[in-house]
Design an enzyme around this catalytic site. Structure first.
Site: not given
Length: 281
Positions: A149, A157, A162, A166, A192
């Site tokens: 993770d 973010n 965002h 990405d 994630e």
């Protein structure tokens, strides 16, 4: 179609092949309205020719002299004429349909491949991961599972947007892929979170691979659109098929190890049996 159909016979094999071939090829290449706007008048004309020939108002197949043919169906000129009109149409239809079939197969393969991938990171999606996991379990292959993770990904973010988040996920997926072996499988587990399936791997080897990936992510040079450096780190939880017979239980064990890493400061690698040992103490 109407002209040649009238010359060789409106209900001859060549005319019928041309009629069907024209419909098939036309519907592939052109809009239906164009095809039917030409097909309907042609059908009416050929039907009218057939009807008038039956009534004796028109000579049927004027290209041929039937009186000179004792056996029209086996006469070389008749058969050669039929072949002359049929073969180009059949050849064109065969080539076209072969091309279409090849394109269709390529498209099906491409769509099948896309259905197996996460659209953002281009690694395997969860459905494909489950398929690989069940396959390894059925083949009774020893394997390890690594769940990882990205630490504090929400902050990326929130700070950079965002779109930047990405892009970070894309670079992370690429970095992980470059630090795995050829037989290893990487997928996006959700958000994630990523998962690594490591076939023919014991827990010690899996720990080394996870540590290599952790260091690579920590050293990954990622910058925002304003050229601000973005620090990346990840927490890793590992389990092995040696600890459980059910593959989904192996995932849950790796998840427990990952949760323990998050609770103890993140940016670490921990195996399930290490977590159990700590809990026992």
């Amino acid at each position: 179609l109407c002209h040649d159909g009238y010359l060789i016979g409106s209900i001859s094999p060549a005319t019928m092949v041309g009629y069907v071939g024209t419909i098939g090829v036309g519907l592939v290449l052109f809009d239906r309205k164009i095809v039917y706007s030409a097909l309907i008048p042609a059908t009416i004309i050929l039907t009218a020719c057939t009807y008038l020939s039956m009534k004796g108002a028109l000579l049927y197949a004027p290209l041929f002299n039937f009186k000179a043919m004792e056996h029209a169906q086996t006469n070389p000129f008749w058969l050669g004429s039929m072949a002359f009109f049929i073969m180009p149409i059949l050849l064109a239809c065969f080539i076209l349909f072969e091309i279409l079939l090849t394109q269709w197969r390529q498209r099906e393969t491409y769509i099948q491949r896309l259905s197996q991938l996460d659209p953002l990171t281009n690694v395997l999606n969860r459905r494909s991961l489950n398929t690989h996991l069940e396959s390894m379990h059925q083949q009774q292959v020893d394997y390890a599972i690594v769940l990882l993770d990205i630490d504090h990904f929400k902050k990326i973010n929130d700070i950079y947007g965002h779109h930047q988040g990405d892009q970070v996920l894309i670079e992370i997926a690429q970095c992980l892929s470059e630090n795995l072996r050829n037989e290893d499988i990487i997928g996006r587990f959700g958000g994630e979170e990523f998962i690594l399936l490591l076939p023919h791997t014991d827990i010690i080897q899996a720990e080394k691979i996870a540590e290599r990936c952790r260091q690579a992510l920590q050293e990954l040079p990622v910058c925002s659109t304003q050229n601000n450096p973005i620090h990346i780190s990840a927490s890793f939880g590992i389990s092995s098929s040696a600890f459980a017979q059910d593959p989904y239980l192996v995932i849950r064990q790796a998840d427990q190890a990952l949760y323990a890493v998050k609770a103890s400061g993140r940016n670490q690698v921990r195996t399930f049996h290490q977590t159990e040992a700590i809990q026992t103490l």
